[in-house]
Design an enzyme around this catalytic site. Sequence first.
Site, PDB file in Angstrom:
ATOM      1  N   ALA A  63      44.225  35.183  39.459  1.00 32.09           N
ATOM      2  CA  ALA A  63      44.478  36.179  38.422  1.00 32.09           C
ATOM      3  C   ALA A  63      43.640  37.404  38.764  1.00 32.09           C
ATOM      4  O   ALA A  63      42.640  37.307  39.480  1.00 32.09           O
ATOM      5  CB  ALA A  63      44.097  35.626  37.061  1.00 32.09           C
ATOM      6  N   GLY A 108      44.585  31.218  39.832  1.00 36.14           N
ATOM      7  CA  GLY A 108      45.965  31.345  39.370  1.00 36.14           C
ATOM      8  C   GLY A 108      46.987  31.137  40.481  1.00 36.14           C
ATOM      9  O   GLY A 108      48.134  30.764  40.208  1.00 36.14           O
ATOM     10  N   GLU A 111      47.369  27.508  40.739  1.00 28.94           N
ATOM     11  CA  GLU A 111      48.082  27.096  39.519  1.00 28.94           C
ATOM     12  C   GLU A 111      49.569  27.424  39.598  1.00 28.94           C
ATOM     13  O   GLU A 111      50.411  26.647  39.132  1.00 28.94           O
ATOM     14  CB  GLU A 111      47.427  27.758  38.291  1.00 28.94           C
ATOM     15  CG  GLU A 111      46.022  27.213  38.032  1.00 28.94           C
ATOM     16  CD  GLU A 111      45.241  28.020  37.005  1.00 28.94           C
ATOM     17  OE1 GLU A 111      45.161  29.253  37.149  1.00 28.94           O
ATOM     18  OE2 GLU A 111      44.710  27.420  36.057  1.00 28.94           O
ATOM     19  N   GLU A 131      37.191  29.276  39.359  1.00 24.48           N
ATOM     20  CA  GLU A 131      36.912  29.960  38.096  1.00 24.48           C
ATOM     21  C   GLU A 131      35.481  29.784  37.600  1.00 24.48           C
ATOM     22  O   GLU A 131      34.887  30.716  37.057  1.00 24.48           O
ATOM     23  CB  GLU A 131      37.895  29.487  37.004  1.00 24.48           C
ATOM     24  CG  GLU A 131      39.304  30.030  37.148  1.00 24.48           C
ATOM     25  CD  GLU A 131      40.196  29.193  38.057  1.00 24.48           C
ATOM     26  OE1 GLU A 131      39.676  28.314  38.788  1.00 24.48           O
ATOM     27  OE2 GLU A 131      41.414  29.417  38.025  1.00 24.48           O
TER      28      GLU A 131
HETATM   29  C1  HXC Z   1      41.755  41.278  41.847  1.00 20.89           C
HETATM   30  C2  HXC Z   1      41.622  40.915  44.101  1.00 20.89           C
HETATM   31  C3  HXC Z   1      41.615  39.518  43.897  1.00 20.89           C
HETATM   32  C4  HXC Z   1      41.709  39.039  42.561  1.00 20.89           C
HETATM   33  C5  HXC Z   1      41.477  39.894  46.002  1.00 20.89           C
HETATM   34  N1  HXC Z   1      41.529  41.102  45.423  1.00 20.89           N
HETATM   35  N2  HXC Z   1      41.517  38.919  45.101  1.00 20.89           N
HETATM   36  N3  HXC Z   1      41.688  41.782  43.086  1.00 20.89           N
HETATM   37  N4  HXC Z   1      41.765  39.967  41.576  1.00 20.89           N
HETATM   38  N5  HXC Z   1      41.747  37.745  42.267  1.00 20.89           N
HETATM   39  C6  HXC Z   1      41.498  42.409  46.070  1.00 20.89           C
HETATM   40  C7  HXC Z   1      40.089  42.813  46.471  1.00 20.89           C
HETATM   41  O1  HXC Z   1      39.396  43.358  45.381  1.00 20.89           O
HETATM   42  C8  HXC Z   1      40.363  43.832  47.543  1.00 20.89           C
HETATM   43  O2  HXC Z   1      40.727  45.045  46.951  1.00 20.89           O
HETATM   44  C9  HXC Z   1      41.614  43.280  48.213  1.00 20.89           C
HETATM   45  O3  HXC Z   1      42.211  42.380  47.298  1.00 20.89           O
HETATM   46  C10 HXC Z   1      41.283  42.493  49.484  1.00 20.89           C
HETATM   47  O4  HXC Z   1      40.329  41.507  49.170  1.00 20.89           O
HETATM   48  P1  HXC Z   1      38.910  41.368  49.926  1.00 20.89           P
HETATM   49  O5  HXC Z   1      37.988  40.675  48.998  1.00 20.89           O
HETATM   50  O6  HXC Z   1      38.463  42.704  50.464  1.00 20.89           O
HETATM   51  O7  HXC Z   1      39.327  40.439  51.138  1.00 20.89           O
HETATM   52  P2  HXC Z   1      38.436  39.314  51.857  1.00 20.89           P
HETATM   53  O8  HXC Z   1      37.036  39.808  52.059  1.00 20.89           O
HETATM   54  O9  HXC Z   1      39.229  38.864  53.017  1.00 20.89           O
HETATM   55  O10 HXC Z   1      38.352  38.119  50.777  1.00 20.89           O
HETATM   56  C11 HXC Z   1      39.533  37.458  50.354  1.00 20.89           C
HETATM   57  C12 HXC Z   1      39.207  36.549  49.138  1.00 20.89           C
HETATM   58  C13 HXC Z   1      38.471  37.389  48.066  1.00 20.89           C
HETATM   59  C14 HXC Z   1      38.327  35.402  49.588  1.00 20.89           C
HETATM   60  C15 HXC Z   1      40.525  36.004  48.627  1.00 20.89           C
HETATM   61  O11 HXC Z   1      39.243  38.585  47.803  1.00 20.89           O
HETATM   62  C16 HXC Z   1      38.270  36.682  46.775  1.00 20.89           C
HETATM   63  O12 HXC Z   1      37.337  35.863  46.653  1.00 20.89           O
HETATM   64  N6  HXC Z   1      39.087  37.008  45.776  1.00 20.89           N
HETATM   65  C17 HXC Z   1      38.923  36.472  44.423  1.00 20.89           C
HETATM   66  C18 HXC Z   1      39.387  35.052  44.404  1.00 20.89           C
HETATM   67  C19 HXC Z   1      39.219  34.417  43.032  1.00 20.89           C
HETATM   68  O13 HXC Z   1      38.084  34.281  42.545  1.00 20.89           O
HETATM   69  N7  HXC Z   1      40.331  34.032  42.429  1.00 20.89           N
HETATM   70  C20 HXC Z   1      40.318  33.370  41.119  1.00 20.89           C
HETATM   71  C21 HXC Z   1      40.353  34.382  40.037  1.00 20.89           C
HETATM   72  S1  HXC Z   1      40.215  33.622  38.478  1.00 20.89           S
HETATM   73  P3  HXC Z   1      40.080  46.443  47.430  1.00 20.89           P
HETATM   74  O14 HXC Z   1      40.656  47.433  46.460  1.00 20.89           O
HETATM   75  O15 HXC Z   1      38.598  46.280  47.335  1.00 20.89           O
HETATM   76  O16 HXC Z   1      40.560  46.587  48.835  1.00 20.89           O
HETATM   77  C22 HXC Z   1      41.734  33.059  38.137  1.00 20.89           C
HETATM   78  C23 HXC Z   1      41.906  32.546  36.728  1.00 20.89           C
HETATM   79  C24 HXC Z   1      43.347  32.178  36.436  1.00 20.89           C
HETATM   80  O17 HXC Z   1      42.623  33.070  38.916  1.00 20.89           O
HETATM   81  C25 HXC Z   1      43.550  31.946  34.938  1.00 20.89           C
HETATM   82  C26 HXC Z   1      43.534  33.156  34.106  1.00 20.89           C
HETATM   83  C27 HXC Z   1      43.917  32.908  32.672  1.00 20.89           C
END
Ligand code: HXC
Length: 258
Positions: A63, A108, A111, A131
């Site tokens: 998400a 997400g 999921e 999360e």
């Molecule tokens: C918003 C995201 C994102 C996310 C990546 N991006 N994941 N933006 N939400 N979940 C964006 C980054 O900000 C970045 O934007 C671009 O995508 C590329 O990502 P990088 O981080 O620069 O790439 P990298 O270093 O290769 O790392 C990849 C990654 C990392 C390991 C996937 O991006 C990451 O850890 N993302 C978050 C993963 C996460 O925690 N997901 C769970 C979220 S909670 P810019 O603009 O800087 O280039 C969830 C809850 C669901 O999902 C339920 C809700 C109700």
Amino acid sequence: MGNVTFELADHIATLTIDRERALNALNRELLADLGAAIELARAERVRCIVVTGAGTRAFVAGADVGQMATMTRREAAAFSELGNRVFRTLERLPIPSIAAVNGYALGGGCELAMSCDIRLASTRAVFAQPEVGLGITPGFGGTQRLARLVGAGIAKELLFSGRRIDAARAREIGLVNDVVEPEALMDAALGLAREIAAQAPIAVRATKEALTLGQHVDLDTALGVEVAQFASCFETNDQRGAMAAFVEKRTPAPFEDN
Ligand code: HXC
């Protein structure tokens, strides 16, 4: 549908989560687009759905953390309800769905994959429910579907630690059905989708209905559901045609969904 592309060929709808600059992270707008794409697949009476992510790096990286960062509890509940509604609609659709997991399937993203009927992964896929590292719980079904798929023990390990696993481990624990090379992923997904689409659509839909409706009731009730779905296939042209062809030792005509 700005964030989800919809391609239709051979009775198969391919839904591509298309927000590559954010690794296909799910925000409100994207979830609404995904909901619309699912309804379009229903309206088009497709025989199988393939869900994948745009680009080579991510299926869905979760998400949208930027959008969630400042949410109030009320907004968070609405966001969780929105995602759950869309994913549940996909799961309950009487059309089989295949997740072609081409990269990160985090939070997400994992999921969404779990809301599909079948998961195929590329060797580059990475799965996690991270999360708790962001100070939240999963909110699009992760606390429920992961345990149902892989068992409570492994699910708790993944959910409490947030640790990532690779495609091989995902296969080992039953989270994915198969793992293929990245270049072969869409061919594998579409090949399976074509196999499904070549079967009698009424029977495939009835099979999914029996599985879905029977999953959370006692066995006797579930077998009653099977009886009803089995019977519903009879007197259809597809059933009559396929069985007559078998009896008369002929090649059956392609199924017409009637
Ligand atoms: C918003 C995201 C994102 C996310 C990546 N991006 N994941 N933006 N939400 N979940 C964006 C980054 O900000 C970045 O934007 C671009 O995508 C590329 O990502 P990088 O981080 O620069 O790439 P990298 O270093 O290769 O790392 C990849 C990654 C990392 C390991 C996937 O991006 C990451 O850890 N993302 C978050 C993963 C996460 O925690 N997901 C769970 C979220 S909670 P810019 O603009 O800087 O280039 C969830 C809850 C669901 O999902 C339920 C809700 C109700």
